[in-house]
Design a protein around this motif. Structure first.
Motif, PDB file in Angstrom:
ATOM      1  N   MET A  48     -15.240   1.780  -0.946  1.00  0.00           N
ATOM      2  CA  MET A  48     -14.344   1.770   0.472  1.00  0.00           C
ATOM      3  C   MET A  48     -13.250   0.897   0.408  1.00  0.00           C
ATOM      4  N   PHE A  49     -12.992  -0.655  -0.306  1.00  0.00           N
ATOM      5  CA  PHE A  49     -12.307  -1.130   0.126  1.00  0.00           C
ATOM      6  C   PHE A  49     -10.836  -0.193  -0.907  1.00  0.00           C
ATOM      7  N   LEU A  50     -11.510   0.049  -2.049  1.00  0.00           N
ATOM      8  CA  LEU A  50     -10.937   1.082  -2.971  1.00  0.00           C
ATOM      9  C   LEU A  50      -9.909   2.409  -2.257  1.00  0.00           C
ATOM     10  N   VAL A  51     -10.913   2.508  -1.679  1.00  0.00           N
ATOM     11  CA  VAL A  51     -10.296   4.196  -0.818  1.00  0.00           C
ATOM     12  C   VAL A  51      -9.107   3.647   0.088  1.00  0.00           C
ATOM     13  N   ALA A  52      -9.566   2.993   0.450  1.00  0.00           N
ATOM     14  CA  ALA A  52      -8.772   1.914   1.540  1.00  0.00           C
ATOM     15  C   ALA A  52      -7.637   1.265   0.757  1.00  0.00           C
ATOM     16  N   GLY A  53      -7.798   0.452  -0.125  1.00  0.00           N
ATOM     17  CA  GLY A  53      -6.251   0.494  -1.248  1.00  0.00           C
ATOM     18  C   GLY A  53      -5.145   1.466  -1.277  1.00  0.00           C
ATOM     19  N   LEU A  54      -5.731   2.580  -1.085  1.00  0.00           N
ATOM     20  CA  LEU A  54      -5.313   4.044  -2.016  1.00  0.00           C
ATOM     21  C   LEU A  54      -4.534   4.559  -0.649  1.00  0.00           C
ATOM     22  N   LEU A  55      -5.140   4.966  -0.136  1.00  0.00           N
ATOM     23  CA  LEU A  55      -5.163   5.133   2.121  1.00  0.00           C
ATOM     24  C   LEU A  55      -3.916   4.618   2.082  1.00  0.00           C
ATOM     25  N   LEU A  56      -3.651   3.223   2.383  1.00  0.00           N
ATOM     26  CA  LEU A  56      -2.669   2.342   2.871  1.00  0.00           C
ATOM     27  C   LEU A  56      -1.534   3.024   2.221  1.00  0.00           C
ATOM     28  N   PRO A  57      -1.227   2.192   1.762  1.00  0.00           N
ATOM     29  CA  PRO A  57       0.167   2.900   1.063  1.00  0.00           C
ATOM     30  C   PRO A  57       0.897   4.158   0.857  1.00  0.00           C
ATOM     31  N   GLY A  58      -0.149   5.076   1.420  1.00  0.00           N
ATOM     32  CA  GLY A  58       0.100   6.592   2.103  1.00  0.00           C
ATOM     33  C   GLY A  58       0.767   6.080   3.081  1.00  0.00           C
ATOM     34  N   VAL A  59       0.317   5.722   4.157  1.00  0.00           N
ATOM     35  CA  VAL A  59       0.497   4.943   5.542  1.00  0.00           C
ATOM     36  C   VAL A  59       1.817   4.844   5.422  1.00  0.00           C
ATOM     37  N   SER A  60       1.691   3.190   4.932  1.00  0.00           N
ATOM     38  CA  SER A  60       3.585   3.151   4.715  1.00  0.00           C
ATOM     39  C   SER A  60       4.552   3.782   4.534  1.00  0.00           C
ATOM     40  N   VAL A  61       4.666   4.324   3.135  1.00  0.00           N
ATOM     41  CA  VAL A  61       5.522   5.559   2.908  1.00  0.00           C
ATOM     42  C   VAL A  61       5.550   6.644   4.157  1.00  0.00           C
ATOM     43  N   SER A  62       4.692   7.068   4.868  1.00  0.00           N
ATOM     44  CA  SER A  62       4.703   7.945   5.914  1.00  0.00           C
ATOM     45  C   SER A  62       5.901   7.044   6.894  1.00  0.00           C
ATOM     46  N   PHE A  63       4.951   6.013   6.914  1.00  0.00           N
ATOM     47  CA  PHE A  63       6.180   5.527   7.988  1.00  0.00           C
ATOM     48  C   PHE A  63       7.602   4.874   6.974  1.00  0.00           C
ATOM     49  N   LEU A  64       7.416   4.493   6.429  1.00  0.00           N
ATOM     50  CA  LEU A  64       9.139   4.091   6.368  1.00  0.00           C
ATOM     51  C   LEU A  64       9.703   5.710   6.241  1.00  0.00           C
ATOM     52  N   ALA A  65       9.820   6.783   6.099  1.00  0.00           N
ATOM     53  CA  ALA A  65      10.382   7.855   5.623  1.00  0.00           C
ATOM     54  C   ALA A  65      11.169   8.308   7.281  1.00  0.00           C
ATOM     55  N   ASP A  66      10.050   7.926   7.941  1.00  0.00           N
ATOM     56  CA  ASP A  66       9.893   8.886   9.711  1.00  0.00           C
ATOM     57  C   ASP A  66      11.124   7.218  10.524  1.00  0.00           C
ATOM     58  N   ALA A  67      11.042   5.989   9.996  1.00  0.00           N
ATOM     59  CA  ALA A  67      11.512   5.065  11.137  1.00  0.00           C
ATOM     60  C   ALA A  67      12.877   4.812  11.130  1.00  0.00           C
ATOM     61  N   GLU A  68      13.270   4.693  11.758  1.00  0.00           N
ATOM     62  CA  GLU A  68      14.627   3.885  13.053  1.00  0.00           C
ATOM     63  C   GLU A  68      14.404   2.907  12.509  1.00  0.00           C
ATOM     64  N   ARG A  69      15.390   2.382  11.706  1.00  0.00           N
ATOM     65  CA  ARG A  69      15.925   0.905  11.673  1.00  0.00           C
ATOM     66  C   ARG A  69      16.365  -0.039  12.618  1.00  0.00           C
ATOM     67  N   THR A  70      16.664  -1.211  13.088  1.00  0.00           N
ATOM     68  CA  THR A  70      17.747  -1.855  13.550  1.00  0.00           C
ATOM     69  C   THR A  70      16.934  -3.619  13.588  1.00  0.00           C
ATOM     70  N   LYS A  71      18.602  -3.520  12.766  1.00  0.00           N
ATOM     71  CA  LYS A  71      18.608  -5.260  12.644  1.00  0.00           C
ATOM     72  C   LYS A  71      18.941  -6.560  13.978  1.00  0.00           C
ATOM     73  N   ARG A  72      17.385  -7.252  14.310  1.00  0.00           N
ATOM     74  CA  ARG A  72      16.883  -7.845  15.113  1.00  0.00           C
ATOM     75  C   ARG A  72      16.606  -9.808  15.231  1.00  0.00           C
ATOM     76  N   THR A  73      16.867  -9.861  16.231  1.00  0.00           N
ATOM     77  CA  THR A  73      16.614 -11.491  16.073  1.00  0.00           C
ATOM     78  C   THR A  73      15.329 -11.958  16.286  1.00  0.00           C
ATOM     79  N   VAL A  74      14.624 -12.952  15.123  1.00  0.00           N
ATOM     80  CA  VAL A  74      13.576 -13.762  15.709  1.00  0.00           C
ATOM     81  C   VAL A  74      13.397 -14.055  16.505  1.00  0.00           C
ATOM     82  N   LEU A  75      12.782 -13.678  18.316  1.00  0.00           N
ATOM     83  CA  LEU A  75      13.364 -15.029  19.064  1.00  0.00           C
ATOM     84  C   LEU A  75      11.753 -16.101  19.317  1.00  0.00           C
ATOM     85  N   ALA A  76      10.731 -15.865  19.008  1.00  0.00           N
ATOM     86  CA  ALA A  76      10.046 -17.496  19.339  1.00  0.00           C
ATOM     87  C   ALA A  76       8.550 -16.528  17.431  1.00  0.00           C
ATOM     88  N   LEU A  77       7.907 -17.825  17.840  1.00  0.00           N
ATOM     89  CA  LEU A  77       7.102 -17.377  16.919  1.00  0.00           C
ATOM     90  C   LEU A  77       5.731 -17.909  17.678  1.00  0.00           C
TER      91      LEU A  77
END
Length: 134
Positions: free
Chosen positions: A1-30
């Motif tokens: 299960m860990f191996l499958v998740a480790g293989l699928l999650l990078p695909g999710v991140s790559v898909s997100f990066l391909a469609d993502a809008e980008r903006t620079k902002r400031t951290v308001l708080a922690l």
């Protein structure tokens, strides 16, 4: 299960990066949260709460949105006032992430590493067990 998740999650991140809008902002708080309870704290303590950056950004439709990162760290990856790149989907601006290694790739690496470790141990032990039965 860990191996499958480790293989699928990078695909999710790559898909997100391909469609993502980008903006620079400031951290308001922690926002300091105990990882086991998710309860916010006002300040850092010694035994384990993680700092989750809070960033406000304006989405493509002109709406101001406040984003609280689901990924936190101790010590904090960012300080109040730091500039960060926020990634979000134009069709779903509530799905926002900070463009940083830990925020996009750390979980897939950890899960994939655990999966590889278990697969390696299982691959090593299984043949040894079969030889003993013969």
């Amino acid at each position: 299960m860990f191996l499958v998740a480790g293989l699928l999650l990078p695909g999710v991140s790559v898909s997100f990066l391909a469609d993502a809008e980008r903006t620079k902002r400031t951290v308001l708080a922690l926002e300091w949260r105990d990882d086991d309870t998710g309860t916010p704290r006002r300040s850092r303590s010694r035994n384990g709460p993680a700092a989750h950056p809070v960033v406000e950004f304006t989405s493509a439709d002109g709406t101001a949105r406040t984003f609280r990162s689901s990924t936190g760290s101790n010590p904090p990856s960012y300080d109040k006032g730091d500039r960060v790149e926020v990634l979000y989907r134009a069709d779903s601006p509530d799905d926002a992430r900070i463009n940083g290694f830990a925020y996009l790739w750390l979980l897939p690496l950890i899960l994939g590493g655990i999966g590889l470790l278990f697969a390696g141990v299982g691959t090593t032990i299984a043949p040894a067990g079969r030889r003993r039965r013969l």
